[in-house]
Structure formats: structure tokens, C-alpha cells
Write an enzyme that holds these catalytic residues in place. Structure first.
Site, PDB file in Angstrom:
ATOM      1  N   TRP A 156      59.830 106.409 102.549  1.00 41.23           N
ATOM      2  CA  TRP A 156      61.231 106.849 102.528  1.00 41.23           C
ATOM      3  C   TRP A 156      62.033 105.801 101.776  1.00 41.23           C
ATOM      4  O   TRP A 156      61.890 104.612 102.001  1.00 41.23           O
ATOM      5  CB  TRP A 156      61.809 107.020 103.938  1.00 41.23           C
ATOM      6  CG  TRP A 156      63.293 107.253 103.832  1.00 41.23           C
ATOM      7  CD1 TRP A 156      63.909 108.385 103.400  1.00 41.23           C
ATOM      8  CD2 TRP A 156      64.334 106.283 104.057  1.00 41.23           C
ATOM      9  NE1 TRP A 156      65.273 108.192 103.342  1.00 41.23           N
ATOM     10  CE2 TRP A 156      65.554 106.917 103.744  1.00 41.23           C
ATOM     11  CE3 TRP A 156      64.346 104.958 104.484  1.00 41.23           C
ATOM     12  CZ2 TRP A 156      66.785 106.258 103.853  1.00 41.23           C
ATOM     13  CZ3 TRP A 156      65.573 104.298 104.594  1.00 41.23           C
ATOM     14  CH2 TRP A 156      66.771 104.958 104.285  1.00 41.23           C
ATOM     15  N   GLU A 176      59.250 111.358 102.596  1.00 42.50           N
ATOM     16  CA  GLU A 176      60.355 111.802 103.460  1.00 42.50           C
ATOM     17  C   GLU A 176      61.644 112.021 102.671  1.00 42.50           C
ATOM     18  O   GLU A 176      62.161 111.115 102.030  1.00 42.50           O
ATOM     19  CB  GLU A 176      60.598 110.756 104.562  1.00 42.50           C
ATOM     20  CG  GLU A 176      61.729 111.134 105.515  1.00 42.50           C
ATOM     21  CD  GLU A 176      61.952 110.103 106.613  1.00 42.50           C
ATOM     22  OE1 GLU A 176      61.311 109.030 106.576  1.00 42.50           O
ATOM     23  OE2 GLU A 176      62.782 110.366 107.505  1.00 42.50           O
ATOM     24  N   LYS A 190      65.776 113.489 102.295  1.00 41.38           N
ATOM     25  CA  LYS A 190      67.034 113.302 103.008  1.00 41.38           C
ATOM     26  C   LYS A 190      68.155 113.991 102.243  1.00 41.38           C
ATOM     27  O   LYS A 190      68.098 114.099 101.010  1.00 41.38           O
ATOM     28  CB  LYS A 190      67.280 111.797 103.123  1.00 41.38           C
ATOM     29  CG  LYS A 190      68.461 111.387 103.932  1.00 41.38           C
ATOM     30  CD  LYS A 190      68.315 109.923 104.331  1.00 41.38           C
ATOM     31  CE  LYS A 190      69.514 109.506 105.140  1.00 41.38           C
ATOM     32  NZ  LYS A 190      69.320 108.268 105.854  1.00 41.38           N
ATOM     33  N   ASP A 219      62.450 115.028 108.716  1.00 46.93           N
ATOM     34  CA  ASP A 219      63.211 114.299 109.731  1.00 46.93           C
ATOM     35  C   ASP A 219      64.313 115.238 110.229  1.00 46.93           C
ATOM     36  O   ASP A 219      65.064 115.804 109.421  1.00 46.93           O
ATOM     37  CB  ASP A 219      63.798 113.021 109.110  1.00 46.93           C
ATOM     38  CG  ASP A 219      64.571 112.174 110.116  1.00 46.93           C
ATOM     39  OD1 ASP A 219      65.455 112.728 110.799  1.00 46.93           O
ATOM     40  OD2 ASP A 219      64.311 110.966 110.206  1.00 46.93           O
ATOM     41  N   HIS A 245      67.871 115.045 108.724  1.00 49.79           N
ATOM     42  CA  HIS A 245      68.047 114.918 107.280  1.00 49.79           C
ATOM     43  C   HIS A 245      68.454 116.198 106.568  1.00 49.79           C
ATOM     44  O   HIS A 245      68.208 116.367 105.379  1.00 49.79           O
ATOM     45  CB  HIS A 245      66.773 114.351 106.650  1.00 49.79           C
ATOM     46  CG  HIS A 245      66.579 112.900 106.965  1.00 49.79           C
ATOM     47  ND1 HIS A 245      65.661 112.101 106.351  1.00 49.79           N
ATOM     48  CD2 HIS A 245      67.225 112.097 107.847  1.00 49.79           C
ATOM     49  CE1 HIS A 245      65.732 110.872 106.829  1.00 49.79           C
ATOM     50  NE2 HIS A 245      66.674 110.852 107.741  1.00 49.79           N
ATOM     51  N   HIS A 303      59.546 113.535 111.754  1.00 49.91           N
ATOM     52  CA  HIS A 303      60.341 112.466 112.339  1.00 49.91           C
ATOM     53  C   HIS A 303      61.259 113.147 113.336  1.00 49.91           C
ATOM     54  O   HIS A 303      62.319 113.665 112.964  1.00 49.91           O
ATOM     55  CB  HIS A 303      61.149 111.718 111.268  1.00 49.91           C
ATOM     56  CG  HIS A 303      60.413 110.560 110.685  1.00 49.91           C
ATOM     57  ND1 HIS A 303      60.989 109.632 109.871  1.00 49.91           N
ATOM     58  CD2 HIS A 303      59.126 110.162 110.860  1.00 49.91           C
ATOM     59  CE1 HIS A 303      60.075 108.720 109.534  1.00 49.91           C
ATOM     60  NE2 HIS A 303      58.950 109.028 110.118  1.00 49.91           N
ATOM     61  N   ASP A 334      73.447 112.203 110.595  1.00 46.56           N
ATOM     62  CA  ASP A 334      72.100 111.673 110.836  1.00 46.56           C
ATOM     63  C   ASP A 334      72.189 110.452 111.753  1.00 46.56           C
ATOM     64  O   ASP A 334      71.913 109.331 111.343  1.00 46.56           O
ATOM     65  CB  ASP A 334      71.488 111.303 109.477  1.00 46.56           C
ATOM     66  CG  ASP A 334      70.075 110.769 109.606  1.00 46.56           C
ATOM     67  OD1 ASP A 334      69.411 111.079 110.605  1.00 46.56           O
ATOM     68  OD2 ASP A 334      69.645 110.035 108.692  1.00 46.56           O
ATOM     69  N   ASP A 353      70.584 109.603 114.559  1.00 43.44           N
ATOM     70  CA  ASP A 353      69.382 109.055 115.196  1.00 43.44           C
ATOM     71  C   ASP A 353      69.568 108.742 116.675  1.00 43.44           C
ATOM     72  O   ASP A 353      69.188 107.669 117.148  1.00 43.44           O
ATOM     73  CB  ASP A 353      68.883 107.823 114.420  1.00 43.44           C
ATOM     74  CG  ASP A 353      68.370 108.191 113.035  1.00 43.44           C
ATOM     75  OD1 ASP A 353      67.319 108.847 112.959  1.00 43.44           O
ATOM     76  OD2 ASP A 353      69.029 107.839 112.035  1.00 43.44           O
ATOM     77  N   ASP A 377      61.739 109.091 115.390  1.00 45.04           N
ATOM     78  CA  ASP A 377      62.624 108.258 114.578  1.00 45.04           C
ATOM     79  C   ASP A 377      64.046 108.304 115.137  1.00 45.04           C
ATOM     80  O   ASP A 377      64.835 109.161 114.766  1.00 45.04           O
ATOM     81  CB  ASP A 377      62.606 108.726 113.111  1.00 45.04           C
ATOM     82  CG  ASP A 377      63.379 107.779 112.193  1.00 45.04           C
ATOM     83  OD1 ASP A 377      63.740 106.677 112.649  1.00 45.04           O
ATOM     84  OD2 ASP A 377      63.615 108.139 111.028  1.00 45.04           O
TER      85      ASP A 377
END
Ligand code: RNT
Ligand code: ZN
Length: 419
Positions: A185, A226, A228, A259, A262, A286, A294, A296, A326
Site C-alpha cells: 500500500w 491495496e 484507496k 480495505d 477505502h 483489511h 477512513d 480505522d 486494519d
């Protein structure tokens, strides 16, 4: 195991069996599934190389809860604590900045030996390892570009770092006898509207081609890429977009990493799995929880997590999907964050296995959407918890919130003593 847990389990089992669900078989399957727990929740994505560098790359950790790990030994102790509270045998996902060495070594010069302590530990613990090059939090990424940088010297540095990372990943795979996934990534992108969207993508493609030129045995090592949509500071344009890596991954047989944070705010990764699975050689997840962006957040047992579990189970995708986590929250106990997010991810799979998939598929095929909706809703209140409790007890980990007492005790005895 208490008699009550067993009694509840036996009764729940009977209910599920009425719909042809083999609960014991489900638990056996569940035991085989490995979740790749990301090391970076333990220290707010700081790592041990370049600890003085601030976190960049358009990702952000907020909170100042005490007790973040400062050394590899501390991080491993915290991971061990978390794993002791999670049913099953899993994997740890490392980033390059988590090298455990006294040497001053640059990212493009990293070697497997800088991770020997992790390999020895993983062996002793019966864990697998996954890996990631760290293309952020570095002097050479501070203008926001790495593998797609217009300056060939900077590109060279990051290409060499990614090549070194694959060697480290392959070493993990060989040493531990289980496939290591190395996921690339990069943060590359523009804050404001670019003129040339194409050239950075061409450069990224060329860099990736060079990184992946050496074939590695897929039994020991797999590459993932990955994508995004945007990051902090790359709101207008990200070089490695979803379309970019969909194309790249399918053409070059790379795992495509999705992810959960993303994509556009109402776009889910669960809905993409059945399409991607038909074309990609494999998928890396993820699992994360975006809140408005995003962000997380720690993964909770929400609709999207359950849908991810359902898609994997119903479509029999567990064989070609690598499940990684993640998220990074520094506002709560970090060991608890791991335990909550990982237990929830396992729960989502178990819940999906305890749905009457065959009956539902049959109803759908026959156009009986009434039965489909009715059963899907009624199953939401089936005694899933009794099966989960039994599974935890059987696997020798705390049942229900009992794990929290252990985390609190660990916090008092270990985490709060850290400076
Ligand atoms: C960033 C990506 C990436 C990182 C980790 C630390 O938006 O999700 O996976 O979170 O590599
Ligand atoms: Zn990610």
C-alpha cells in the site's frame, strides 16, 4: 467448561439442526480460519525504525491512552496477551518499520535477519506472519509520492524497499511453513485537482512490474495490492485507485486487497466479493470500520462485518480470501482493541455458518422471497451466543466479557508501568 454453557449449547444445537445446520462441523471449520492480526494497533503505527518520524501517508491515529508498546519485546508480550483471549491459532501482520534490530538500517537495505526475533517468536507461538513494506512516515515520502514519484531516484528507493520486503515475506513463509502475504500500500496522491492523472499511474505500474519481476513460490509467498479512494492530503486523487489495482491484480495474478474504509462512505466491500472472486486469483481483506471517513475504528459486529462473513461463507470464498485486520485506536486499551476486533471478526464468520443457507438459497431460487425475508430476520435472534460461548470455552479462552478482567489486570500490572 461449566454445565450451563454445555446445556445452552446442546439446546441451541438442536434448534439449528432443525434447519439442517451442522453446528459441530461449523466449529471445526471455524477453527481452521486464520485472522491476520495487525501489529500496528499495539503502538499507534509507530514501529521501531525511525521512531522519531511522525506518522504520515494520510493516515491518522488519535488518542493518548497509556501503555503503547515501545519495543518489539513489549509488542510481542501485548500480542501474546491478546491471543490468549481469542479462540484459534492466527497470524500477525508486520510492517517493515517493526524490524527488531540495533543496526541503523535503511528501508531499502532491510533483510530477513532484521526480523529473526519475530520469526523465532512466531515459531514458538505457532503463529503465521504476514508483511508490508512501509511506504510512509519517512523523509523520502514526505511530499506524498513513493512508487509513482517523478524523481527516478526516489522511485528507486521505494522499489528497492518493496523488493526487500518480498524477500522478507518469503523468508517468513519458508520458515513458518505457511504462506506469507506481503501487501503493498502506498499513499501517493494529490491534495488538489491534478492535471495529469495518467503519468503517475504509468510510473506506478512500471515500479510494480519491477518489484514483482522475481517469481516467488506461491506456497510460501503471495503478493497483494491495496487501493484507496482518498487520504488526508490526497483528497483529490490517489494514484493507486480501486480500478488501477483491480486491473493490475487481475492481469498479474496478485491478491487484490479490499480495505473496508477505502471506498465511498456508503460503498461496502461485502458487496464486491462475489464479483471479484470470479476474476481475481485471490483476495486480501483489511477489515476495518470507517466512520464518516477512513477513520480505522475498532471493528464491531455491525451489519457490514456480518455481511462480509456471510459473503465469505455462503459463496465458499474462505479458501481464496486472506482475512486481515486494519484499525488503530489510541483512545482505548490497545490490547482490548485487538481482542474486540478479532473476536468480532471470528464471530461474524460463525454467525454466517449458523444461517440456513441452503434453505434460503432454495427459497430465493423458487421466487419465495417471503420465506427468504422471514427466515433471515428470525435467524437474527437464534441463540448464536450459546454456540459462541461454547466455542470459546472449548478453545480455552475466556467466555463472554470475562476477557476484560484479564485485560484490566494486564493493564495494571504491565501497561501502566510503561513510561
Ligand atoms: C492505509 C491502508 C494501510 C495502512 C497500514 C498501516 O489507508 O489502509 O493498509 O492502514 O498499512
Ligand atoms: Zn488497509
Amino acid at each position: 467448561m461449566t454445565q450451563q454453557i454445555e446445556k445452552n449449547y446442546e439446546e441451541a444445537k438442536k434448534l439449528y439442526e432443525q434447519h439442517g445446520i451442522d453446528v459441530e462441523q461449523a466449529l471445526k471449520r471455524l477453527e481452521q480460519i486464520k485472522i491476520s492480526m495487525h501489529c500496528w494497533q499495539g503502538d499507534d503505527v509507530r514501529g521501531f525504525l525511525n521512531r522519531d518520524q511522525e506518522l504520515t501517508g494520510g493516515i491518522s491515529v488519535t488518542g493518548s491512552y497509556p501503555g503503547a508498546a515501545r519495543t518489539a519485546a513489549e509488542l510481542r508480550a501485548d500480542l501474546e496477551k491478546a491471543f490468549s483471549l481469542i479462540p484459534g491459532k492466527h497470524k500477525v501482520n508486520l510492517h517493515a518499520i517493526y524490524a527488531d534490530t540495533d543496526e541503523r538500517v535503511e528501508l531499502d537495505r532491510l533483510e530477513p535477519r532484521h526480523f529473526q526475533s519475530w520469526v523465532d517468536w512466531a515459531k514458538a507461538q505457532g503463529l503465521g506472519l504476514d508483511f508490508n513494506p512501509t511506504c510512509f512516515s519517512h523523509e523520502k515520502s514526505k511530499d506524498g509520492f513513493t512508487l509513482s514519484h517523478p524523481d527516478p531516484e526516489i522511485r528507486r528507493f521505494w522499489i528497492d524497499h518493496c523488493k526487500a520486503s518480498r524477500k522478507i515475506g518469503a523468508y517468513f513463509g519458508e520458515q513458518l511453513g505457511q504462506t506469507c502475504v506481503t501487501n503493498v500500500w502506498i499513499p501517493d496522491g494529490f491534495k488538489d485537482i491534478p492535471v495529469d492523472r495518467m503519468s503517475p499511474r504509468q510510473r506506478l505500474k512500471d515500479s510494480l512490474d519491477e518489484i514483482f519481476a522475481e517469481e516467488l513460490d506461491p506456497k510460501v509467498h503471495l503478493d497483494a495490492v491495496e487501493s484507496k479512494l482518498f487520504g488526508l492530503g490526497s483528497e483529490a486523487y490517489v494514484v493507486g485507485s480501486h480500478e488501477f489495482y483491480m486491473g493490475y491484480g487481475i492481469r498479474n495474478n496478485k491478491l487484490i486487497c479490499l480495505d473496508a474504509g477505502h471506498f465511498h462512505p456508503t460503498e461496502t466491500i461485502s458487496g464486491k466479493l462475489s464479483s471479484l472472486a470470479l476474476f481475481a486469483s485471490g483476495i486480501l481483506l483489511h477489515v476495518s470500520r470507517p466512520m464518516r471517513w477512513d477513520s480505522d475504528h475498532v471493528v464491531i459486529l455491525d451489519d457490514e462485518l456480518m455481511d462480509i462473513g456471510r459473503e465469505l461463507v455462503r459463496n465458499d470464498l474462505l479458501g481464496k480470501t486472506h482475512i486481515g485486520l486494519d484499525f488503530f485506536d489510541a483512545s482505548i486499551n490497545r490490547v482490548a482493541a485487538w481482542v474486540i476486533g478479532t473476536r468480532n471478526t471470528i464471530k461474524s464468520l460463525l454467525r454466517a455458518m449458523l444461517e440456513p443457507v441452503e434453505t434460503l438459497k432454495k427459497a430465493e431460487l423458487e421466487g419465495d422471497y417471503t420465506t427468504r425475508l422471514a427466515l433471515m430476520e428470525e435467524f437474527k435472534s437464534y441463540p448464536f451466543g450459546a454456540v459462541w460461548d461454547y466455542y470459546c470455552a472449548k478453545m480455552g479462552v475466556p467466555v463472554r466479557e470475562q476477557w476484560l478482567e484479564e485485560v484490566k489486570a494486564y493493564e495494571k500490572a504491565v501497561l501502566l508501568k510503561r513510561g
